[in-house]
Design a protein around this motif. Structure first.
Motif, PDB file in Angstrom:
ATOM      1  N   GLU A  30      -6.418  74.187  -0.417  1.00 15.67           N
ATOM      2  CA  GLU A  30      -7.159  73.047   0.124  1.00 15.67           C
ATOM      3  C   GLU A  30      -6.310  71.772   0.025  1.00 15.67           C
ATOM      4  OE1 GLU A  30     -11.041  70.483  -1.171  1.00 15.67           O
ATOM      5  OE2 GLU A  30     -11.184  72.659  -1.352  1.00 15.67           O
ATOM      6  N   SER A  46      -3.659  71.894   2.689  1.00 13.66           N
ATOM      7  CA  SER A  46      -4.199  71.578   4.011  1.00 13.66           C
ATOM      8  C   SER A  46      -4.410  70.083   4.180  1.00 13.66           C
ATOM      9  CB  SER A  46      -5.524  72.302   4.238  1.00 13.66           C
ATOM     10  OG  SER A  46      -5.320  73.683   4.263  1.00 13.66           O
ATOM     11  N   GLN A  47      -4.916  69.439   3.129  1.00 11.49           N
ATOM     12  CA  GLN A  47      -5.115  67.987   3.170  1.00 11.49           C
ATOM     13  C   GLN A  47      -3.786  67.265   3.345  1.00 11.49           C
ATOM     14  OE1 GLN A  47      -7.173  67.061  -0.459  1.00 11.49           O
ATOM     15  NE2 GLN A  47      -9.103  67.972   0.225  1.00 11.49           N
ATOM     16  N   LYS A  48      -2.769  67.728   2.617  1.00 11.01           N
ATOM     17  CA  LYS A  48      -1.449  67.096   2.713  1.00 11.01           C
ATOM     18  C   LYS A  48      -0.866  67.272   4.117  1.00 11.01           C
ATOM     19  CE  LYS A  48       3.067  66.860   0.665  1.00 11.01           C
ATOM     20  NZ  LYS A  48       3.980  67.293  -0.361  1.00 11.01           N
ATOM     21  N   GLU A  49      -0.996  68.476   4.679  1.00 10.52           N
ATOM     22  CA  GLU A  49      -0.502  68.720   6.030  1.00 10.52           C
ATOM     23  C   GLU A  49      -1.213  67.824   7.037  1.00 10.52           C
ATOM     24  OE1 GLU A  49      -0.851  72.914   6.791  1.00 10.52           O
ATOM     25  OE2 GLU A  49       1.076  73.355   5.849  1.00 10.52           O
ATOM     26  N   ALA A  50      -2.520  67.633   6.837  1.00 11.67           N
ATOM     27  CA  ALA A  50      -3.289  66.767   7.735  1.00 11.67           C
ATOM     28  C   ALA A  50      -2.815  65.318   7.625  1.00 11.67           C
ATOM     29  CB  ALA A  50      -4.777  66.865   7.419  1.00 11.67           C
ATOM     30  N   GLN A  51      -2.525  64.875   6.404  1.00 10.52           N
ATOM     31  CA  GLN A  51      -2.028  63.515   6.202  1.00 10.52           C
ATOM     32  C   GLN A  51      -0.668  63.327   6.867  1.00 10.52           C
ATOM     33  OE1 GLN A  51      -2.004  63.148   1.954  1.00 10.52           O
ATOM     34  NE2 GLN A  51      -4.152  62.541   1.836  1.00 10.52           N
ATOM     35  N   GLN A 104       0.557  65.077   9.326  1.00  8.20           N
ATOM     36  CA  GLN A 104       0.365  65.156  10.779  1.00  8.20           C
ATOM     37  C   GLN A 104      -0.167  63.831  11.312  1.00  8.20           C
ATOM     38  OE1 GLN A 104      -2.215  68.297  12.016  1.00  8.20           O
ATOM     39  NE2 GLN A 104      -1.792  68.003  14.179  1.00  8.20           N
ATOM     40  N   ALA A 105      -1.134  63.245  10.622  1.00  4.82           N
ATOM     41  CA  ALA A 105      -1.707  61.971  11.063  1.00  4.82           C
ATOM     42  C   ALA A 105      -0.664  60.860  11.001  1.00  4.82           C
ATOM     43  CB  ALA A 105      -2.911  61.612  10.199  1.00  4.82           C
ATOM     44  N   THR A 164       2.694  66.315  17.664  1.00 10.69           N
ATOM     45  CA  THR A 164       1.983  66.884  18.812  1.00 10.69           C
ATOM     46  C   THR A 164       2.661  68.136  19.322  1.00 10.69           C
ATOM     47  OG1 THR A 164       3.241  65.468  20.296  1.00 10.69           O
ATOM     48  CG2 THR A 164       1.085  64.645  19.565  1.00 10.69           C
ATOM     49  N   SER A 191       1.100  76.471  12.354  1.00  9.47           N
ATOM     50  CA  SER A 191       0.808  75.068  12.097  1.00  9.47           C
ATOM     51  C   SER A 191       1.366  74.223  13.228  1.00  9.47           C
ATOM     52  CB  SER A 191       1.472  74.669  10.767  1.00  9.47           C
ATOM     53  OG  SER A 191       1.395  73.284  10.590  1.00  9.47           O
ATOM     54  N   ARG A 192       0.793  73.052  13.440  1.00  3.90           N
ATOM     55  CA  ARG A 192       1.305  72.158  14.472  1.00  3.90           C
ATOM     56  C   ARG A 192       2.518  71.389  13.955  1.00  3.90           C
ATOM     57  NH1 ARG A 192      -2.876  68.654  17.211  1.00  3.90           N
ATOM     58  NH2 ARG A 192      -2.021  69.440  19.155  1.00  3.90           N
TER      59      ARG A 192
END
Length: 148
Positions: free
Chosen positions: A79, A82-87, A89-90, A95, A103-104
């Motif tokens: 978890e 996933s949060q770190k990857e989302a950060q 990515q943001a 893209t 993963s993107r």
């Protein structure tokens, strides 16, 4: 990743950067080697195949196996990941096209994971304002559980 690097080029950059450092020793007869003089003695390092070793990606199968674990601890780690990857990515606005189960983001290599962990450690150390770093040296007899 080092896009156009080579093992020899990496070693030459180290030679050039640390040539004058007291704890760095060049091995002229070995173009992909160097030594670092630690308190316990000199340790020789070889950069041969370094680039290949650091292109290893964390296995997609392993990631999926960990993500499907019922263990609470492993679930918590995944978890956080996933949060770190989302950060990331943001922050980067990534893209890139994502295929099925991919993963993107850029694939995680061993060196990318190490770099991320090192940056996190350096951030924590910088915020802690340490006054010294303690190093426990082994006893002269090199016996376990014996401290002077």
């Amino acid at each position: 990743r080092l896009p156009r690097g080579s093992d020899n080029g990496f070693c030459q950059k180290l030679w050039k950067s640390f040539d004058k450092h007291a704890r760095f020793k060049i091995e002229p007869r070995k173009p992909t080697s160097f030594c670092i003089i630690h308190f316990a003695g000199s340790v020789s390092y070889d950069t041969a195949n370094f680039m290949d070793k650091n292109m290893d990606e964390l296995g997609e199968l392993l990631k999926r196996a960990l993500a499907s674990s019922n263990n609470k601890f492993v679930g918590h780690i995944m978890e956080l990941r996933s949060q770190k990857e989302a950060q990331v990515q943001a922050a980067s606005g990534a893209t890139a096209k994502a295929g099925p189960g991919r993963s993107r983001l850029k694939p995680n290599t061993v060196s990318a994971e190490f770099k991320s962990q090192l940056e996190s450690l350096m951030t924590k150390m910088a915020s802690a304002s340490p006054h010294f770093v303690r190093c426990i040296k082994p006893n002269p007899e090199k016996l376990p559980d014996k401290y002077n």
